[in-house]
Structures are given as C-alpha cells and as structure tokens.
Design a protein around this motif. Structure first.
Motif, PDB file in Angstrom:
ATOM      1  N   LEU A  64       0.781  -1.155   0.225  1.00  0.00           N
ATOM      2  CA  LEU A  64       0.114   0.119  -0.022  1.00  0.00           C
ATOM      3  C   LEU A  64       0.724   1.151   0.082  1.00  0.00           C
ATOM      4  CD1 LEU A  64      -2.626   1.618   0.364  1.00  0.00           C
ATOM      5  CD2 LEU A  64      -2.714   1.212   2.743  1.00  0.00           C
ATOM      6  N   ALA A  65       1.919   1.421   0.786  1.00  0.00           N
ATOM      7  CA  ALA A  65       2.808   2.185   0.878  1.00  0.00           C
ATOM      8  C   ALA A  65       3.559   2.571  -0.365  1.00  0.00           C
ATOM      9  CB  ALA A  65       3.779   2.119   2.083  1.00  0.00           C
ATOM     10  N   GLU A  66       4.004   1.719  -0.869  1.00  0.00           N
ATOM     11  CA  GLU A  66       4.777   1.777  -2.138  1.00  0.00           C
ATOM     12  C   GLU A  66       3.916   2.289  -3.440  1.00  0.00           C
ATOM     13  OE1 GLU A  66       7.324  -0.749  -5.319  1.00  0.00           O
ATOM     14  OE2 GLU A  66       6.191  -1.897  -3.752  1.00  0.00           O
ATOM     15  N   SER A  67       2.399   1.837  -3.351  1.00  0.00           N
ATOM     16  CA  SER A  67       1.674   2.279  -4.374  1.00  0.00           C
ATOM     17  C   SER A  67       0.968   3.763  -4.241  1.00  0.00           C
ATOM     18  CB  SER A  67       0.259   1.412  -4.407  1.00  0.00           C
ATOM     19  OG  SER A  67      -0.592   1.645  -3.288  1.00  0.00           O
ATOM     20  N   ILE A  68       1.348   4.393  -2.877  1.00  0.00           N
ATOM     21  CA  ILE A  68       0.765   5.659  -3.002  1.00  0.00           C
ATOM     22  C   ILE A  68       2.030   6.569  -2.784  1.00  0.00           C
ATOM     23  CG2 ILE A  68      -1.577   5.080  -1.972  1.00  0.00           C
ATOM     24  CD1 ILE A  68      -0.261   5.992   1.045  1.00  0.00           C
ATOM     25  N   GLY A  69       3.082   5.814  -2.922  1.00  0.00           N
ATOM     26  CA  GLY A  69       4.461   6.782  -2.957  1.00  0.00           C
ATOM     27  C   GLY A  69       4.916   7.235  -1.731  1.00  0.00           C
ATOM     28  N   LEU A  70       4.464   6.657  -0.763  1.00  0.00           N
ATOM     29  CA  LEU A  70       5.014   7.046   0.649  1.00  0.00           C
ATOM     30  C   LEU A  70       5.729   6.004   1.286  1.00  0.00           C
ATOM     31  CD1 LEU A  70       2.256   9.103   2.117  1.00  0.00           C
ATOM     32  CD2 LEU A  70       4.264  10.154   1.165  1.00  0.00           C
ATOM     33  N   PRO A  71       6.690   6.270   2.476  1.00  0.00           N
ATOM     34  CA  PRO A  71       7.496   5.316   3.127  1.00  0.00           C
ATOM     35  C   PRO A  71       6.254   4.960   4.164  1.00  0.00           C
ATOM     36  CG  PRO A  71       8.728   7.448   3.197  1.00  0.00           C
ATOM     37  CD  PRO A  71       7.271   7.565   2.640  1.00  0.00           C
ATOM     38  N   LEU A  72       6.411   3.430   4.435  1.00  0.00           N
ATOM     39  CA  LEU A  72       5.536   2.950   5.409  1.00  0.00           C
ATOM     40  C   LEU A  72       5.353   3.388   6.672  1.00  0.00           C
ATOM     41  CD1 LEU A  72       3.291   0.553   6.091  1.00  0.00           C
ATOM     42  CD2 LEU A  72       5.530  -0.904   6.448  1.00  0.00           C
ATOM     43  N   GLU A  73       6.463   4.116   6.925  1.00  0.00           N
ATOM     44  CA  GLU A  73       6.483   4.589   8.575  1.00  0.00           C
ATOM     45  C   GLU A  73       5.728   6.139   8.345  1.00  0.00           C
ATOM     46  OE1 GLU A  73      10.642   5.342   6.374  1.00  0.00           O
ATOM     47  OE2 GLU A  73       9.331   3.732   6.776  1.00  0.00           O
TER      48      GLU A  73
END
Length: 242
Positions: free
Chosen positions: A49-58
């Motif tokens: 999910l984080a990768e798909s929206i372009g943000l780090p998971l943290e």
C-alpha cells in the motif's frame, strides 16, 4: 486547465480486498493486524500500500479503532497505531492517515486551502455519538472552514442490507437523524451514510461524495456482516509536499 496527479493538493485513496498476499479468509489485501491474519502477510500488504501511494510505510498512521467518538490530532507517526481513537486529524504533509473498515463507513475529509485532513472510522456507535461532527470541529480549530471541506465516504454497509432491531434503529435515528431506513427485505435498517450526509450538511459541509457500493453484498470488499472472520480495507488521506 486540467490538474495533473502531481499537482493535486490532497490525495484520497480507498482499497478493495484484491491485490495482496493474505490467505483465506483474509484474501487477499487485508491491512488489519487485529483480525487473526498472519502478521507477516499484513506487513507485506501494508508495504505494498505504501509503495503504491508513493510514501514510506513509516509515514502511514493507523488507529486502534474502538467505535468511540474520540478524535486525535497527530503531528507525526511516532505513536503508531494511535491508541483508542476513531478519527485522526493532521495539518502535516506527507503524513497519511489510515482508517480500516469492513462495513463501517470510512470517511476522508480535507480542506486543502487550510491544509487540514482527517480520516474517520464512522461505525454505527461512533456515528451515533458524533464522531463526524467532532472531527469537523477539530478541523475548524486547525483553520478549516466547513464550506471548504470536502468529504468522501467509501463503500460501506448500505441501508438496503444493513438490518438491525427496531429499538437500535430508533436509537441511532434519535442521535443521527436520517439514518433509519427500511431494507429490501422490508425489515428495519440503518443507512449510516445517509445520516452522516444530513449531519454534514447541517454543519455547513456541502462538498460530499460517497461510493454507493455495499460491502455486505459486493464481494470486492471485506464484510464483517457477510463473513464474520475477514480482513479490512483501508481509506487513506494525506497532504502531499508542496
């Protein structure tokens, strides 16, 4: 002039149950750690999910959702999940607020001019007890104006299929007018989204959109009512960096 994705002042995303690695009955894009799914699978899904929206998971902030009417302001992701809350509000950029649902109403709110966003878990009890109104109030305290707020509701249990006892429906109707309805079976039901829309309008929020799909009948979504043991989809909202 058309607006490119890169220039959008706020981002709102809803997931479905497709595209993840979880096994049945959580198949496949379950994003909740509290429902009995394998934690490694959930973490893999969250990373996707984080990768798909372009943000780090943290930078994704989750909640310990308890069907309360508690609203919490967050300025970072230091405490994650945020304990005992059902709405998150922030004015920080690149901080994604996440709400998890499987029939309850996931709501994403934003005033991009003021630079304030919120994610709300509006279940029957939370909506009945004013979680949406309290979230709007907190946004206003941070500079938002109701007539500049956009509200987006994701797929949820619909009034056509959400059967409840008469006394429960009336109790919610008393606190959230417009939510009591009749199901397609002719039984007493609740349309929480309809009640929330009426409440938002009374608060001066007029820019309202809702995904009309019903989680109870649409198998693209997790549904606690339909499946019992199941996963959770997500609603995510964030202010991208300028």
């Amino acid at each position: 002039m058309s607006m490119t994705q890169e220039s959008r002042p706020v981002r709102k995303v809803f997931t479905t149950r497709a595209g993840g690695v979880s096994a049945a009955p959580y198949s496949s894009f379950n994003l909740a750690l509290h429902v009995g799914d394998d934690a490694a699978a959930v973490h893999a899904n969250r990373a996707r999910l984080a990768e798909s929206i372009g943000l780090p998971l943290e930078r994704l902030v989750f909640m310990e959702q308890l069907h309360s009417n508690t609203v919490t302001y967050v300025k970072d992701a230091t405490i994650n999940p945020v304990p005992a809350t059902d709405a998150l509000v922030t004015d920080q950029r690149d901080l994604a607020l996440v709400v998890l649902t499987a029939d309850c109403v996931p709501m994403l709110l934003s005033d991009h001019e003021a630079g304030v966003v919120a994610a709300v878990h509006a279940g029957r009890m939370g909506a009945r007890n004013g979680i949406v109104a309290k979230t709007v109030e907190r946004m206003v305290q941070l500079g938002a104006r109701p007539n500049h707020i956009h509200a987006l509701m994701g797929a949820a249990a619909s009034g056509k299929n959400y059967e409840v006892p008469v006394n429960m429906a009336q109790d919610v109707e008393d606190k959230l007018p417009g939510s009591r309805t009749t199901t397609t079976k002719g039984t007493c039901g609740l349309d929480i989204r309809a009640g929330i829309i009426r409440q938002l309008l009374s608060l001066g929020v007029e820019a309202i959109d809702a995904d009309p799909r019903c989680t109870i009948t649409d198998e693209e979504f997790f549904s606690y009512r339909r499946e019992g043991t199941t996963g959770r989809q997500a609603g995510v909202v964030w202010l991208p960096k300028l």
